[in-house]
Write an enzyme that holds these catalytic residues in place. Structure first.
Site, PDB file in Angstrom:
ATOM      1  N   ASN A 158       0.795  -1.230   0.000  1.00 42.39           N
ATOM      2  CA  ASN A 158       0.000   0.000   0.000  1.00 42.39           C
ATOM      3  C   ASN A 158       0.830   1.283   0.000  1.00 42.39           C
ATOM      4  O   ASN A 158       0.556   2.213  -0.757  1.00 42.39           O
ATOM      5  CB  ASN A 158      -0.988  -0.007   1.165  1.00 42.39           C
ATOM      6  CG  ASN A 158      -0.309  -0.171   2.508  1.00 42.39           C
ATOM      7  OD1 ASN A 158       0.762  -0.761   2.619  1.00 42.39           O
ATOM      8  ND2 ASN A 158      -0.933   0.349   3.553  1.00 42.39           N
ATOM      9  N   GLU A 257       4.444  -3.982  12.479  1.00 40.69           N
ATOM     10  CA  GLU A 257       3.399  -2.947  12.379  1.00 40.69           C
ATOM     11  C   GLU A 257       2.279  -3.560  11.568  1.00 40.69           C
ATOM     12  O   GLU A 257       2.425  -3.805  10.370  1.00 40.69           O
ATOM     13  CB  GLU A 257       3.954  -1.680  11.723  1.00 40.69           C
ATOM     14  CG  GLU A 257       3.028  -0.486  11.905  1.00 40.69           C
ATOM     15  CD  GLU A 257       2.258  -0.170  10.648  1.00 40.69           C
ATOM     16  OE1 GLU A 257       1.045  -0.503  10.620  1.00 40.69           O
ATOM     17  OE2 GLU A 257       2.827   0.395   9.715  1.00 40.69           O
ATOM     18  N   CYS A 291      -2.948   1.402   6.650  1.00 41.17           N
ATOM     19  CA  CYS A 291      -3.163   0.799   7.961  1.00 41.17           C
ATOM     20  C   CYS A 291      -3.782   1.786   8.949  1.00 41.17           C
ATOM     21  O   CYS A 291      -4.464   1.390   9.882  1.00 41.17           O
ATOM     22  CB  CYS A 291      -1.851   0.252   8.514  1.00 41.17           C
ATOM     23  SG  CYS A 291      -0.530   1.484   8.609  1.00 41.17           S
TER      24      CYS A 291
END
Length: 489
Positions: A158, A257, A291
């Site tokens: 992303n 993460e 995210c």
């Protein structure tokens, strides 16, 4: 849909040992533009043998790099930031073609990477030793900080350039060798173009390597290989759990993460227009494939109808289409599998009672903005990380209910609180179990000197500033007994 011009057909080689070379796998991969599905470039994949070679190259080069002058490593980082800026046009073009990024998002990604690299240029000067007192007479305790050795970096599709660089740059600056494994769908922007950056600045050969692989072929080799001592992973919670488990099994450190189910709480004294503007940005930037994107927008019932109306009006203004067009804000999702997942979650939630007040067209990899209202926390769009342009707006009757709903999630990455009373907003923010939260702003925020990371199922560890230093270094205690110590025998 018009086809984006292909300028990426030179990216056909792995980067191992400071050399561009063909992978040893029998398999190849064709990278496609998510906007129109046109073929961008094909690459012969790396094999397990190539992973082994990369880690060994990094290990060998790291020995000398660790001993280099801190100023040399700092200068290398500063030059890297300059090279990224000089390559901005190329990097932005790759991000648009390979990831479906809008022009705005692609430039933001480059800006974030530059800021991080500049911040990490300070890391070599923070590799300090210190002296601490001892309870034993005439003993001196010295604490030294060392690089861990070799770091494996696994990055997602992303924000591939930034999220790769966020781990690669501090690991190198701290004196480590690095092997990067970018997402296969974005292997250029997430890996090979970064190799080109460091090649241009003259990074010692072998210190940084990029392997483009298919997980179906290599399995867990990248993580389980005995050389890397830290694995940095950014991606889904499900994959993060597996990587964390493998690292635990082999007694490696994991910096993870992971996914988010981020909330924006809009209290009844908030500026509705400002909150709606922030929510549109925090929800729909890069089609919600971040995210930190807003997943649940929790609004006090006293202003709920007004907020929904303003939010809908602002969302309807967003232009969707070819991300190469500077006016476009909504581009494609990364693949049709993600589209199908989004459609399924929306359909389930409507069946569960959600009201769809805006349902954009779904075609190929395109999903135009969708807004669901009267959402409850047990609906599919509230329980799952969406990673798409779907806004779920939940009404609540009180601040206490908003906080409770916000915390009824296994994730805790980012979030936001909107209110007319800033200090009260801080008080609310501190009650939300999340690694990051922003008062009177949206949830998508990154700064190079601030700890970035999540709680609960959103990850382990922190990136940014001195927190990155902690992730990619280790400490060693050396005591010095200056006068003979008496022993009972």
């Amino acid at each position: 849909m018009s086809t984006v011009t292909n300028t990426l057909n030179s990216w056909t080689k792995q980067y191992i040992g400071g050399e561009w070379q063909e992978g040893n796998s029998q398999n190849s991969y064709t990278n496609k533009n998510p906007f129109d599905q046109s073929s961008l470039v094909s690459i012969k994949l790396a094999s397990i043998k190539d992973i082994d070679a990369s880690y060994k190259e990094a290990q060998q080069a790291q020995i000398h790099w660790q001993q280099s002058n801190p100023s040399e490593r700092a200068d290398m980082m500063k030059k890297a930031a300059e090279v990224v800026e000089s390559m901005r046009e190329e990097i932005v073009s790759v991000l648009i073609s390979e990831t479906g990024s809008s022009v705005i998002k692609a430039n933001v990604e480059v800006d974030l990477a530059i800021a991080d690299i500049q911040e990490f240029a300070n890391i070599p000067f923070k590799m300090n030793s210190e002296i601490r007192s001892s309870v034993i007479p005439d003993k001196e305790n010295r604490v030294y900080r060392f690089p861990v050795g070799v770091v494996g970096v696994i990055s997602p599709f992303n924000f591939p350039f930034y999220l790769s660089m966020r781990a690669i740059a501090p690991a190198l600056a701290a004196g480590n060798g690095v092997v990067a494994k970018p997402d296969l769908q974005t292997y250029i922007s997430g890996g090979l173009i970064i190799a080109k950056v460091f090649e241009k600045v003259g990074l010692p050969k072998g210190l940084f390597n990029v392997v483009v692989v298919d997980i179906a072929e290599i399995g867990d080799t990248f993580v389980e290989h005995p050389i890397p001592q830290v694995i940095s992973f950014t991606g889904s919670t499900a994959v993060g759990r597996r990587i964390g488990g493998l690292c635990g099994k082999h007694l490696k450190r994991a910096a993870l993460e992971l996914g988010g189910n981020n909330v924006m709480i809009v209290l009844d004294d908030a500026d509705v227009n400002q909150a709606a503007s922030a929510a549109v940005f925090g929800k729909f930037l890069h089609q919600g494939q971040i995210c930190m994107s807003l997943n649940r927008i929790i609004v006090h019932r006293n202003i709920y109808n007004e907020f929904v109306q303003v939010f809908k009006e602002k969302t309807a203004m967003l232009k969707a289409g070819n991300p190469a067009n500077p006016e476009v804000f909504i581009g494609p999702l990364i693949n049709e599998g993600q589209v199908n997942k989004i459609k399924s979650l929306v359909d389930q939630s409507i069946e569960q009672g959600a009201n769809c007040i805006l349902k954009g067209k779904i075609e190929g990899t395109f999903v135009e903005p969708i807004i669901l209202t009267d959402v409850t926390n047990d609906m599919a769009v509230a329980k799952n990380e969406l990673f798409g342009p779907v806004a779920a707006i939940l009404p609540v009757d009180s601040e206490e209910e908003a906080i409770r709903i916000a915390n009824e999630s296994d994730c805790g990455l980012s979030g936001a609180v909107f209110t007319g009373d800033v200090e009260h907003g801080v008080n609310v923010a501190l009650q939300v179990h999340t690694g990051m939260i922003h008062v009177n702003d949206q949830s998508v925020n990154c700064e190079p000197n601030i700890p970035f990371g999540g709680e609960k199922s959103s990850g382990l560890g922190r990136y940014g500033g001195e927190w990155s230093l902690d992730e990619f270094t280790t400490t060693r205690w050396v005591s010095v007994q200056k006068v003979p110590r008496p022993f009972p025998f």
